[in-house]
Design an enzyme around this catalytic site. Structure first.
Site, PDB file in Angstrom:
ATOM      1  N   SER A  95     -17.012  85.291  88.408  1.00  0.00           N
ATOM      2  CA  SER A  95     -17.032  84.603  87.243  1.00  0.00           C
ATOM      3  C   SER A  95     -16.906  83.323  87.633  1.00  0.00           C
ATOM      4  O   SER A  95     -17.933  82.691  88.274  1.00  0.00           O
ATOM      5  CB  SER A  95     -15.823  84.954  86.404  1.00  0.00           C
ATOM      6  OG  SER A  95     -15.773  84.568  85.279  1.00  0.00           O
ATOM      7  N   HIS A 198     -17.344  86.899  78.974  1.00  0.00           N
ATOM      8  CA  HIS A 198     -18.752  87.619  79.324  1.00  0.00           C
ATOM      9  C   HIS A 198     -19.068  88.728  78.265  1.00  0.00           C
ATOM     10  O   HIS A 198     -19.672  89.658  78.533  1.00  0.00           O
ATOM     11  CB  HIS A 198     -18.216  88.232  80.945  1.00  0.00           C
ATOM     12  CG  HIS A 198     -17.997  87.370  81.847  1.00  0.00           C
ATOM     13  ND1 HIS A 198     -19.131  86.296  82.473  1.00  0.00           N
ATOM     14  CD2 HIS A 198     -16.748  87.021  82.487  1.00  0.00           C
ATOM     15  CE1 HIS A 198     -18.322  85.520  83.126  1.00  0.00           C
ATOM     16  NE2 HIS A 198     -17.237  86.026  83.229  1.00  0.00           N
TER      17      HIS A 198
END
Length: 417
Positions: A95, A198
């Site tokens: 991430s 996400h």
């Protein structure tokens, strides 16, 4: 072969940066990073509470700064810069950790990365505040059943870390229904995060990050740089930048990153602070690979020893000699995958397909979405079977692109290469 990894949001703990501030120059570097990120990173990393550093707008710049400080100490760095020499054969980040990996690979400057993370963090925090969403870790259970249950409740598998560790994300009401009807054999643990990272809920943050990235120059990586969208090795700065922008609203596939590490023959993994999560995953998924979680400056010497022992001697001179040229095709939407097998087995493993050839379809509530080959390619491995439930962004097939009209070719086969 050595890979450097950087963790994502949730890895931070109160006071974890305190021992690093005892090193010469670190306070000055953190001060410079704080100005770029518009956040007091020294306070955040030393005296701030767990609730304060859980704030997305604080956590993301803090994680990036910590990783860059440690990487700089491993390599030797000037103030407010990233590493000035190659310290690994490959880099990958989970991430927000992808920004640190990009700096280590030479795609971005540290300053540009800090500017981008400030925009990313603020935009994701704003998107989270727009609608009540969240994330729940799903531990254990059958992988297929877990993914099917997540999709069945209108959720997204936002992080697929290993086969036994998936994070479901979406509306709080859907997460509550999921908790009341969990997959067999799985344990559910709600995560203390601000929103459904996400997933499609982060679309506004994608737009904000794309605007900010337009002001950044991205150069091609100086080492193998993995993308946690699909585990692929990215060979151009332009592609990497577009991937990290889109990744804000797309699932993180750390399991595929580790699969690529295995394919590459990685022998050692260093995780930058606040370390522990990624090294722990590698311990289970990559047996035989040496792992080092660098949590304090006391472990820097061990990190330098690993670099000296495992860094390929030719990496600085031969560039991407290990870079896998295969690519992953992912599901365009959630639904049920249907393969195209009637064309004399044209989509079987080992078959060669042409540009835009249809490999299958995903049958969803709103109709069917085709799955096509973006290049002429050989099918290397199917990752799903006919009739399997799939989620948007889930890898379906691994292919080896072939050169040809309208096709992709490896660097050594390109005209003028």
């Amino acid at each position: 072969m050595l890979i450097i990894t950087a963790p994502g949001q949730g890895a931070q703990t109160p006071g974890f940066l305190a021992p690093w501030l005892e090193l010469p120059g670190v306070a000055e570097r953190l001060g410079a990073f704080s100005e770029l990120a518009r956040c007091d990173l020294i306070k955040a990393g030393t005296t701030a509470s767990a609730d304060e550093i859980r704030d997305t707008a604080v956590a993301q710049p803090l994680l990036l700064a910590a990783a860059l400080i440690a990487a700089g100490e491993l390599a030797g760095a000037e103030p407010a810069s990233g590493p000035r020499e190659i310290i690994a054969d490959a880099a990958a980040g989970h991430s927000v950790g992808e920004l640190a990996a990009g700096v280590i690979a030479g795609v971005l400057t540290a300053d540009d990365a800090m500017r981008l993370v400030a925009v990313r963090a603020a935009a994701m925090a704003a998107a989270s505040a727009a609608e009540p969403t969240g994330m729940t870790a799903v531990l254990g259970g059958d992988a297929g059943a877990v993914l099917a249950a997540i999709d069945g409740h209108g959720l997204t598998p936002a992080n697929v870390n290993t086969a036994g560790q998936v994070v479901a994300a979406g509306a709080l009401a859907d997460l509550a229904a999921f908790a009341a009807d969990p997959p067999p054999g799985a344990r559910l643990r709600p995560l203390q995060v601000a929103g459904a990272f996400h997933t499609r809920y982060m679309a506004p943050a994608v737009a904000a990050l794309r605007d900010a990235a337009a002001e950044v120059t991205a150069t091609d990586p100086a080492m193998i740089l993995l993308s946690d969208a699909d585990g692929a090795a990215v060979t151009t700065g332009k592609e990497w930048l577009e991937r990290i922008i889109a990744q804000v609203a797309a699932p993180v596939r750390w399991d595929l990153c580790m699969a690529t590490m295995n394919d590459l023959g990685v022998t050692a993994l260093i995780e930058l602070p606040p370390a522990g999560t990624l090294a722990g995953l590698a311990k289970r998924a990559l047996p035989g690979v040496v792992q080092l979680a660098v949590k304090t400056p006391d472990q820097l010497d061990a990190g330098r020893d690993l670099i000296e022992e495992h860094l390929s001697a030719h990496i600085a001179h031969q560039g991407h000699s290990h870079t896998p040229e295969w690519r992953i095709i992912v599901a365009p939407t959630s639904g049920r995958f249907r393969s195209v097998l009637e064309n004399e087995g044209a989509t079987l493993t080992g078959a060669t397909v042409g540009h835009t050839a249809e490999l299958g379809t995903v049958v969803a509530r709103g109709g069917e979405r085709p799955v096509t080959a973006p290049w002429p390619a050989e099918i290397l491995e199917w990752l799903v079977e006919d009739g399997d439930p799939v989620s948007e962004g889930q890898p379906l097939v691994r292919i080896q692109p072939k050169g040809g009209p309208g096709g992709w070719a490896p660097p050594e086969e390109r005209e003028g290469a």
